[in-house]
Write an enzyme that holds these catalytic residues in place. Structure first.
Site, PDB file in Angstrom:
ATOM      1  N   ASP A 184       0.902  -1.074  -0.116  1.00 21.13           N
ATOM      2  CA  ASP A 184      -0.045  -0.021  -0.142  1.00 21.13           C
ATOM      3  C   ASP A 184       0.903   1.059   0.010  1.00 21.13           C
ATOM      4  O   ASP A 184       2.004   1.135   0.863  1.00 21.13           O
ATOM      5  CB  ASP A 184      -1.026   0.089   1.137  1.00 21.13           C
ATOM      6  CG  ASP A 184      -2.159   1.081   1.228  1.00 21.13           C
ATOM      7  OD1 ASP A 184      -2.739   1.011   0.496  1.00 21.13           O
ATOM      8  OD2 ASP A 184      -1.883   1.977   2.244  1.00 21.13           O
TER       9      ASP A 184
ATOM     10  N   GLU B 164       1.510  -0.610  -5.333  1.00 26.07           N
ATOM     11  CA  GLU B 164       0.634   0.575  -5.550  1.00 26.07           C
ATOM     12  C   GLU B 164       1.252   1.899  -5.775  1.00 26.07           C
ATOM     13  O   GLU B 164       1.527   2.643  -4.873  1.00 26.07           O
ATOM     14  CB  GLU B 164      -0.634   0.695  -4.187  1.00 26.07           C
ATOM     15  CG  GLU B 164      -1.515   1.415  -4.723  1.00 26.07           C
ATOM     16  CD  GLU B 164      -2.227   2.208  -3.380  1.00 26.07           C
ATOM     17  OE1 GLU B 164      -3.305   2.780  -3.680  1.00 26.07           O
ATOM     18  OE2 GLU B 164      -1.817   2.274  -2.223  1.00 26.07           O
TER      19      GLU B 164
END
Length: 708
Positions: free
Chosen positions: A452, A481
């Site tokens: 993330d 990400e």
């Protein structure tokens, strides 16, 4: 070992973070710069983690004194490719009353989406922000009065060359080992030169090598057990605006390992496992998966593994499963335990084993850019506990855009307006050690990490993470990400990457803002960014951060968009409920009232891709087609139809996508069989025609034909 890792490659204006690996927060570490270009005035502070801010191009060598010895790392710095650019938003472009708005925060990839760092004042009916940007397309968000309601976006294109690309190949000729570089220019660029670099961790010395152009020759007898060679391609292309000047661009580095024993073997540690390109991925937003009347737990998900298996899925990505006060789980309060409402650690491991028994790998959502504001570490940090003083980023109060009266005379660093998830401080050895413990805690439980906010964690740390998890198994997966996607995360860091270009383009096609042919432009963007052919991209139409495709886009466009992700190279990803007709971004899974036809469509896409290796190859070429005109209300618009060829050693397939809500009668002019491999029915519309060359085919959303 505290060695800071491989050589690093950057540009002027791009500080390089350098840090000891496997750090002991209580140990002493000292950096110094022992070599730099003559014109440079760069220096390193007396800190355990430093940022080399190179002021001129050239080679820099930094030295680290650590408890286990003295270590060197080479940093090659190239010229700054950035050029002045301006983002502008006019009041009449915003669907809101801005009469009382005088300022805006401007955020984008150029400032890591950090509110408050670039504020601009209103000038008449416009807000403008200047920035230095590299060649390419860029977007900025204007958050008026530091708020996202309302907000506006502005785009700017900086002309100039993209990045070249490079690939290293090894050969053992008996007495010599050759490392050959294939250097490829950026689209429309000039042929690059090649620079080779040794890894400062290895015993291989410069006198053991001879370089001739794109080839390095090594004395086989002098090779240690392990050697690592790094190389970059460097192009010098004409400046787009200043005649007689050039722009130097460097590729990301490729790395090849030489394993010398009785035999010499070569490997590419930056490459993804071979099987990944054949995989289909499924994302589950955990707390909405079990349905309307049952609380989602690990046990309830485990009971539904047969459904996931029935789709033909190879990899499942779960949104965060650690303790968190939020339904989405990204505000973590305990990195080392599972969320109480989802179940115990043992129950999670049982779910993982059930998926593995079904042949499905498990991706864990690794959230290490930030913690929850309610994490004890942050509370101790803000309340003045000395041990936690450097755990989180601190910014001047003048930069704070949260309107929160923070304790103390500063504010935590955050991205966007994420005031409840403060950024960790990776200049702290304690934080680095803590996060490495988190990685060690879960790497032995799952099969990979989706990382993330990967762009919020330093590159050097990700390089350390990769070597750490890959030391156990090369099959461990790392997904970044990074939005928008950034080629730098391909440099020996991540296995596969969000394809934000294709995502955005499919959205534009689905809303009618771009023709179907724009899909080809999105594919070319990977080359312009400098992604090598070996890079693997995750292709998707929606995820937990985005509005559902069918909700935002026109009727009839979800199926061809999903088909594009399955018939182009890369890893197709289905977001839970995409296949069941879930309308809300994070809505409850529709089990009893889902769209069975849509589910069957996705099952057939997975099976088609599994059965036809050509759909998993890297070979994509555009095919011209003609759409028959007719009743405007009953015939698809020609701009909504696109066709491309997919080829491998065994077959050649033709994929035709129709993004119009009306069927398209398409004349291909290609010698194809007329059976649609996806539906199993004959797609020909001409009576008695045996090939698509003789007749039109009818395309409702997608057909896939075998070329003769």
């Amino acid at each position: 070992m505290h060695h800071p890792g491989p050589p690093r490659f950057a540009t002027v204006g791009e500080p390089v973070e350098l840090a000891p690996r496997t750090p002991d927060p209580d140990a002493a570490f000292r950096w110094r710069l022992i070599d730099s270009p003559d014109e440079s005035t760069a220096a390193l502070p007396n800190d355990p983690v430093v940022h080399l801010d190179a002021d001129v191009p050239g080679v820099y060598v930094a030295e680290l004194d650590a408890p286990d010895g003295t270590h060197r790392v080479t940093v090659r710095v190239f010229p700054d490719p950035r050029q002045p650019a301006r983002f502008t938003v006019a009041a009449d472009e915003v669907d809101a009353d801005l009469d009382d708005v005088e300022s805006a925060s401007v955020i984008g990839a150029f400032n890591d989406f950090t509110m408050g760092t670039n504020r601009v004042e209103r000038d008449g009916d416009e807000w403008s922000a200047d920035a230095l940007l590299p060649p390419g397309d860029h977007e900025a968000i204007f958050a008026f009065d530091d708020e996202f309601d309302p907000y506006a976006t502005a785009d700017v294109t900086v002309e100039g060359p993209g990045r070249p690309r490079i690939r290293l190949h090894g050969r053992d000729d008996g007495e010599q080992v050759r490392i050959e570089a294939t250097a490829r220019p950026t689209p429309d660029g000039t042929d690059p030169t090649v620079e080779f670099y040794f890894d400062d961790r290895d015993a291989l010395a410069a006198e053991d090598a001879e370089i001739d152009g794109h080839t390095m020759y090594l004395d086989r007898a002098a090779l240690p057990e392990l050697s690592r060679i790094h190389a970059v391609a460097v192009s010098d292309d004409p400046h787009p605006e200043r005649e007689g000047e050039t722009v130097e661009r460097a590729s990301i580095a490729d790395i090849i390992e030489i394993h010398a024993d009785e035999e010499v073997a070569f490997s590419h540690p930056g490459d993804a496992p071979d099987w990944l390109e054949d995989a289909t991925m499924y994302q589950i937003f955990v707390r909405e998966f079990a349905g309307e009347t049952v609380d989602t737990t690990f046990r309830e998900i485990e009971r539904r593994v047969p459904y996931i298996e029935s789709l033909g899925i190879d990899v499942v990505w779960f949104t965060p499963i650690c303790e968190s006060p939020t339904p989405h789980g990204y505000h973590i309060t305990d990195f080392f335990d599972t969320a109480t409402d989802l179940g115990t650690r043992e129950e999670f491991e049982s779910l993982v084993e059930s998926l593995r028994e079904a042949g499905i790998s498990v991706i864990f959502d690794l959230v290490i850019n930030h913690t929850s504001r309610d994490h004890p570490a942050f509370q101790l940090h803000r309340s003045g506990v000395a041990e936690y003083e450097d755990y989180y980023e601190r910014v001047p109060a003048t930069q704070d855009a949260t309107a929160i009266d923070w304790a103390g005379d500063d504010a935590p660093g955050i991205y966007f307006n994420w005031a409840k998830i403060p950024n960790l401080n990776y200049d702290s050895l304690a934080v680095r050690s803590w996060m490495l413990d988190v990685i060690d805690e879960w790497a032995g439980v799952v099969d990979g990490f989706r990382c993330d906010v990967a762009w919020g964690v330093p590159h050097g740390f990700w390089k350390e993470v990769r070597e750490r998890v890959k030391s156990e198994t090369d099959d461990f997966l790392l997904l970044d990400e990074t939005v928008p996607r950034d080629v730098r995360f391909r440099e020996n860091e991540f296995d596969y990457h969000y394809d934000t270009d294709l995502y955005d383009t499919l959205r534009d096609i689905g809303t009618g803002d771009a023709p179907a042919a724009a899909l080809f432009d999105a594919l070319v963007e990977a080359d312009r960014h400098g992604f090598p052919d070996e890079a693997v991209h995750m292709r998707y139409v929606e995820n937990h951060d985005e509005t559902r495709y069918a909700t935002e886009c026109d009727d009839g466009t979800l199926r061809p968009a999903a088909a594009a992700t399955f018939t182009l190279p890369g890893v197709p990803m289905i977001y839970y409920g995409q296949e069941r007709g879930v309308e809300d971004q994070r809505g409850t899974m529709r089990w009893h009232d889902g769209d069975d036809d849509l589910t069957d469509f996705h099952r057939r896409l997975v099976a088609l891709r599994d059965d036809h290796p050509a759909l998993r190859s890297n070979d994509v070429s555009k095919v011209s087609v003609e759409v028959e005109s007719g009743d405007a209300d009953a015939t698809a618009d020609a701009e909504s139809v696109i066709a491309y060829r997919r080829v491998d050693d065994t077959e050649s397939l033709l994929v035709v996508l129709n993004f119009d809500s009306s069927p398209a009668r398409v004349s291909l002019g290609v010698d194809c069989e007329t059976e649609d491999l996806l539906s199993g029915v004959d797609a020909a519309t001409g009576a008695g025609a045996e090939t698509a060359e003789d007749a039109c085919v009818e395309v409702t959303d997608v057909v896939v034909l075998r070329e003769r």
